[in-house]
Scaffold this active site. Structure first.
Site, PDB file in Angstrom:
ATOM      1  N   ILE A   1       0.857  -1.202   0.090  1.00  0.00           N
ATOM      2  CA  ILE A   1       0.017  -0.069   0.160  1.00  0.00           C
ATOM      3  C   ILE A   1       0.788   1.340  -0.191  1.00  0.00           C
ATOM      4  O   ILE A   1       0.530   2.473  -0.575  1.00  0.00           O
ATOM      5  CB  ILE A   1      -0.789  -0.025   1.304  1.00  0.00           C
ATOM      6  CG1 ILE A   1      -1.805  -1.226   1.054  1.00  0.00           C
ATOM      7  CG2 ILE A   1      -1.852   1.174   1.227  1.00  0.00           C
ATOM      8  CD1 ILE A   1      -2.721  -1.513   2.205  1.00  0.00           C
TER       9      ILE A   1
ATOM     10  N   ASP B   1      11.404   3.047   5.820  1.00  0.00           N
ATOM     11  CA  ASP B   1      11.111   1.682   5.845  1.00  0.00           C
ATOM     12  C   ASP B   1      12.312   0.871   5.938  1.00  0.00           C
ATOM     13  O   ASP B   1      13.108   1.191   5.212  1.00  0.00           O
ATOM     14  CB  ASP B   1      10.076   1.216   4.452  1.00  0.00           C
ATOM     15  CG  ASP B   1       9.693  -0.205   4.381  1.00  0.00           C
ATOM     16  OD1 ASP B   1      10.469  -1.264   4.999  1.00  0.00           O
ATOM     17  OD2 ASP B   1       8.571  -0.500   4.040  1.00  0.00           O
TER      18      ASP B   1
ATOM     19  N   PRO C   1       2.606  -2.591   9.395  1.00  0.00           N
ATOM     20  CA  PRO C   1       1.783  -3.495   9.862  1.00  0.00           C
ATOM     21  C   PRO C   1       1.827  -3.200  11.336  1.00  0.00           C
ATOM     22  O   PRO C   1       2.623  -2.434  11.918  1.00  0.00           O
ATOM     23  CB  PRO C   1       2.426  -4.734   9.712  1.00  0.00           C
ATOM     24  CG  PRO C   1       3.579  -4.756   8.909  1.00  0.00           C
ATOM     25  CD  PRO C   1       3.877  -3.146   8.819  1.00  0.00           C
TER      26      PRO C   1
ATOM     27  N   ALA D   1      -3.640   2.539   8.283  1.00  0.00           N
ATOM     28  CA  ALA D   1      -2.975   1.106   8.539  1.00  0.00           C
ATOM     29  C   ALA D   1      -3.877   0.435   9.743  1.00  0.00           C
ATOM     30  O   ALA D   1      -4.507  -0.213   9.575  1.00  0.00           O
ATOM     31  CB  ALA D   1      -1.528   1.184   8.605  1.00  0.00           C
ATOM     32  N   ARG D   2      -3.415   0.818  10.747  1.00  0.00           N
ATOM     33  CA  ARG D   2      -4.052   0.281  11.911  1.00  0.00           C
ATOM     34  C   ARG D   2      -3.971   1.291  13.044  1.00  0.00           C
ATOM     35  O   ARG D   2      -2.901   2.018  13.184  1.00  0.00           O
ATOM     36  CB  ARG D   2      -2.953  -0.978  12.712  1.00  0.00           C
ATOM     37  CG  ARG D   2      -3.196  -2.509  11.562  1.00  0.00           C
ATOM     38  CD  ARG D   2      -4.649  -2.791  12.031  1.00  0.00           C
ATOM     39  NE  ARG D   2      -4.808  -4.067  10.974  1.00  0.00           N
ATOM     40  CZ  ARG D   2      -5.420  -3.953   9.971  1.00  0.00           C
ATOM     41  NH1 ARG D   2      -5.712  -3.093   9.441  1.00  0.00           N
ATOM     42  NH2 ARG D   2      -5.664  -5.216   9.332  1.00  0.00           N
TER      43      ARG D   2
ATOM     44  N   ASP E   1      -8.610   6.097   9.059  1.00  0.00           N
ATOM     45  CA  ASP E   1      -9.525   5.104   8.531  1.00  0.00           C
ATOM     46  C   ASP E   1      -9.628   4.048   9.495  1.00  0.00           C
ATOM     47  O   ASP E   1     -10.233   2.968   9.559  1.00  0.00           O
ATOM     48  CB  ASP E   1      -9.147   4.415   7.174  1.00  0.00           C
ATOM     49  CG  ASP E   1     -10.302   3.747   6.580  1.00  0.00           C
ATOM     50  OD1 ASP E   1     -11.351   3.966   6.654  1.00  0.00           O
ATOM     51  OD2 ASP E   1      -9.671   2.428   6.084  1.00  0.00           O
TER      52      ASP E   1
ATOM     53  N   GLU F   1     -11.069  -0.395  17.368  1.00  0.00           N
ATOM     54  CA  GLU F   1     -12.441  -0.328  16.449  1.00  0.00           C
ATOM     55  C   GLU F   1     -13.345  -1.492  16.336  1.00  0.00           C
ATOM     56  O   GLU F   1     -14.184  -1.219  15.904  1.00  0.00           O
ATOM     57  CB  GLU F   1     -11.694   0.239  15.264  1.00  0.00           C
ATOM     58  CG  GLU F   1     -10.783  -0.906  14.406  1.00  0.00           C
ATOM     59  CD  GLU F   1     -10.331  -0.400  13.044  1.00  0.00           C
ATOM     60  OE1 GLU F   1      -9.728   0.578  13.105  1.00  0.00           O
ATOM     61  OE2 GLU F   1     -10.252  -1.277  12.293  1.00  0.00           O
TER      62      GLU F   1
ATOM     63  N   HIS G   1     -12.734   2.200   8.613  1.00  0.00           N
ATOM     64  CA  HIS G   1     -12.096   0.938   8.328  1.00  0.00           C
ATOM     65  C   HIS G   1     -12.647   0.367   6.743  1.00  0.00           C
ATOM     66  O   HIS G   1     -12.769  -0.584   6.702  1.00  0.00           O
ATOM     67  CB  HIS G   1     -11.921  -0.048   9.035  1.00  0.00           C
ATOM     68  CG  HIS G   1     -10.555  -0.755   8.689  1.00  0.00           C
ATOM     69  ND1 HIS G   1      -9.816  -1.217   9.699  1.00  0.00           N
ATOM     70  CD2 HIS G   1     -10.166  -1.197   7.990  1.00  0.00           C
ATOM     71  CE1 HIS G   1      -8.583  -1.895   9.136  1.00  0.00           C
ATOM     72  NE2 HIS G   1      -8.936  -1.938   8.131  1.00  0.00           N
TER      73      HIS G   1
HETATM   74  P1  NAD Z   1       3.147  -4.913   3.538  1.00  0.00           P
HETATM   75  O1  NAD Z   1       3.437  -6.017   4.543  1.00  0.00           O
HETATM   76  O2  NAD Z   1       3.005  -5.164   1.996  1.00  0.00           O
HETATM   77  O3  NAD Z   1       4.035  -3.566   3.855  1.00  0.00           O
HETATM   78  C1  NAD Z   1       4.463  -3.119   5.204  1.00  0.00           C
HETATM   79  C2  NAD Z   1       5.564  -2.427   4.887  1.00  0.00           C
HETATM   80  O4  NAD Z   1       5.938  -1.999   6.491  1.00  0.00           O
HETATM   81  C3  NAD Z   1       6.952  -3.344   4.554  1.00  0.00           C
HETATM   82  O5  NAD Z   1       7.440  -2.738   3.565  1.00  0.00           O
HETATM   83  C4  NAD Z   1       7.769  -3.167   6.013  1.00  0.00           C
HETATM   84  O6  NAD Z   1       9.105  -3.349   5.698  1.00  0.00           O
HETATM   85  C5  NAD Z   1       7.307  -1.971   6.824  1.00  0.00           C
HETATM   86  N1  NAD Z   1       7.511  -1.879   7.910  1.00  0.00           N
HETATM   87  C6  NAD Z   1       7.640  -2.774   9.032  1.00  0.00           C
HETATM   88  N2  NAD Z   1       7.999  -2.219  10.161  1.00  0.00           N
HETATM   89  C7  NAD Z   1       8.322  -0.977   9.834  1.00  0.00           C
HETATM   90  C8  NAD Z   1       8.506   0.157  10.635  1.00  0.00           C
HETATM   91  N3  NAD Z   1       8.809  -0.014  12.108  1.00  0.00           N
HETATM   92  N4  NAD Z   1       8.754   1.382  10.162  1.00  0.00           N
HETATM   93  C9  NAD Z   1       8.598   1.568   8.863  1.00  0.00           C
HETATM   94  N5  NAD Z   1       7.964   0.537   8.151  1.00  0.00           N
HETATM   95  C10 NAD Z   1       7.799  -0.591   8.404  1.00  0.00           C
HETATM   96  O7  NAD Z   1       1.535  -4.147   4.015  1.00  0.00           O
HETATM   97  P2  NAD Z   1       0.300  -3.364   3.330  1.00  0.00           P
HETATM   98  O8  NAD Z   1      -0.634  -4.588   2.687  1.00  0.00           O
HETATM   99  O9  NAD Z   1       0.872  -2.476   2.377  1.00  0.00           O
HETATM  100  O10 NAD Z   1      -0.393  -3.072   4.522  1.00  0.00           O
HETATM  101  C11 NAD Z   1       0.147  -1.901   5.235  1.00  0.00           C
HETATM  102  C12 NAD Z   1      -0.937  -1.432   6.372  1.00  0.00           C
HETATM  103  O11 NAD Z   1      -2.346  -1.414   5.784  1.00  0.00           O
HETATM  104  C13 NAD Z   1      -1.279  -2.587   7.271  1.00  0.00           C
HETATM  105  O12 NAD Z   1      -1.405  -2.266   8.713  1.00  0.00           O
HETATM  106  C14 NAD Z   1      -2.414  -3.292   6.808  1.00  0.00           C
HETATM  107  O13 NAD Z   1      -3.217  -3.969   8.151  1.00  0.00           O
HETATM  108  C15 NAD Z   1      -3.278  -2.126   6.441  1.00  0.00           C
HETATM  109  N6  NAD Z   1      -4.528  -2.326   5.785  1.00  0.00           N
HETATM  110  C16 NAD Z   1      -5.493  -1.212   5.862  1.00  0.00           C
HETATM  111  C17 NAD Z   1      -6.637  -1.543   5.086  1.00  0.00           C
HETATM  112  C18 NAD Z   1      -7.726  -0.599   5.050  1.00  0.00           C
HETATM  113  O14 NAD Z   1      -8.866  -0.926   4.475  1.00  0.00           O
HETATM  114  N7  NAD Z   1      -7.713   0.588   5.810  1.00  0.00           N
HETATM  115  C19 NAD Z   1      -6.798  -2.546   4.123  1.00  0.00           C
HETATM  116  C20 NAD Z   1      -5.519  -3.525   3.926  1.00  0.00           C
HETATM  117  C21 NAD Z   1      -4.452  -3.331   4.778  1.00  0.00           C
END
Ligand code: NAD
Length: 328
Positions: free
Chosen positions: A156, A175, A206, A233-234, A258, A263, A294
């Site tokens: 994302i 990252d 995450p 994200a979360r 979001d 939540e 969300h």
């Molecule tokens: P992903 O695993 O593809 O990417 C996560 C990235 O975060 C990775 O590149 C990782 O190296 C990096 N990361 C890990 N620890 C870190 C830190 N301490 N500092 C900086 N970067 C760090 O995940 P994604 O699919 O891109 O999802 C990202 C977030 O979006 C997650 O929290 C997921 O739960 C959330 N999400 C939200 C929705 C929504 O509807 N709002 C939907 C899907 C996912």
């Protein structure tokens, strides 16, 4: 082939029906989440699919094993409600859908940032009260003059970097894992630099022990007073109390959220106003804050992709092949 799908929402049904027709598979669907009370409904089926948050215990996998079922395709990212080891013990291959439409979430983040950047919530509140004025407090910035700071650039975050870059913004990314493919769209930087320099800070990591409350009082102290925090994200990545203090003290200019801590008991549900936690009420009433329940993922393509990816995995595993979406 016959599949049994648990926890199917009305919006998901047409996509499952279309997939079933295209793949010549019989699919039966119910709206209830998978549990030990309804696992026996899968008797006579070749495979199963579900989503949801209700914890699934070992007896469910044992029931499936008894029916000769070899897989359970989860139609979402999270498998926290599953017992991966117990499923394996009973010969059940669990698959998830790790990425169904990163653009859906990325676009929601950019949409919220633009809304906040142009102070639309403030104008809306003023106009509803008959105040049609503007002043120095509502002067805005063009997005191509902004520096965007991404925290996390996986599926994302990468999509977000590409959109902001296409809009002409300077994009900084923190990252711990470097991705050379992102070089055309962003410059990697440390977290401190991202927090200090960005006009829009967008979180895409995450939730891990190391990321819980990563945006707390000390982080807000580093941010620019004109900056906007976007959290798609979360909720638990942000200390909500510290966020409210930062907004009240004008340490930051706004927030697009979001997702909020805790939540799970509220988002997606209809609640009485009295039941809403006080921090939710404070945030939703601020004109420089946007809260959505969300729903960043909630687009037609994302739903279609998550149904298709999960059901394709079910078919693959039933046919004796392996899926790269296996999680146990
Ligand atoms: P992903 O695993 O593809 O990417 C996560 C990235 O975060 C990775 O590149 C990782 O190296 C990096 N990361 C890990 N620890 C870190 C830190 N301490 N500092 C900086 N970067 C760090 O995940 P994604 O699919 O891109 O999802 C990202 C977030 O979006 C997650 O929290 C997921 O739960 C959330 N999400 C939200 C929705 C929504 O509807 N709002 C939907 C899907 C996912």
């Amino acid at each position: 082939m016959k599949l049994f799908c648990y926890a199917v929402l009305p919006v998901e049904k047409p996509y499952i029906t279309a997939w079933a027709k295209e793949n010549n598979v019989d699919v039966e669907m119910i709206s209830d989440e998978l549990s030990k009370d309804n696992a026996t409904l899968a008797e006579g089926f070749d495979g199963v699919s579900s989503e949801g948050i209700t914890p699934v215990d070992e007896s469910v996998y044992a029931t499936f094993e008894r029916f000769g079922i070899k897989q359970l395709a989860i139609r979402q990212v999270g498998v926290d409600n599953q017992d991966l080891a117990a499923a394996k013990k009973h010969g059940i291959t669990l698959t998830n859908v790790a990425s169904y439409s990163p653009r859906a979430i990325a676009e929601m983040g950019v949409t919220q940032a633009m809304y906040l950047l142009r102070k639309i919530g403030i104008y809306q509140q003023r106009m509803a009260a008959g105040n049609f004025a503007w002043d120095e407090s509502t002067i805005s910035t063009e997005i191509f003059n902004c520096t965007v700071g991404l925290v996390g650039a996986g599926h994302i975050g990468s999509a977000t970097a590409q959109i902001y870059s296409a809009l002409g913004a300077k994009v900084l990314t923190y990252d711990p894992f470097y991705d050379a493919a992102l070089e055309p769209y962003t410059t990697y930087a440390d977290l401190d630099t991202v927090l200090r320099e960005a006009d829009i800070i967008s979180l895409h990591t995450p939730l891990l022990p190391s990321t819980k409350n990563m945006i707390a009082a000390t982080a807000f102290q580093k941010m620019k007073p004109n900056s906007i925090l976007i959290n798609m994200a979360r909720g638990e990545l942000v200390d909500t109390g510290a966020l409210i203090t930062a907004l009240k003290n004008k340490q930051i200019a706004g927030a697009g959220l979001d997702t909020l801590a805790d939540e799970i008991d509220f988002f997606g549900l209809q609640k009485d106003c009295q039941e809403t936690p006080s921090d939710y009420q404070i945030l939703t009433q601020m004109p420089n804050v946007l809260v959505t329940p969300h729903v960043a993922f909630f687009t037609k393509l994302a739903i279609k992709n998550s149904m298709e990816i999960a059901l394709n995995d079910a078919k693959t595993i039933i046919n004796g092949d392996r899926s790269h979406n296996t999680v146990n």
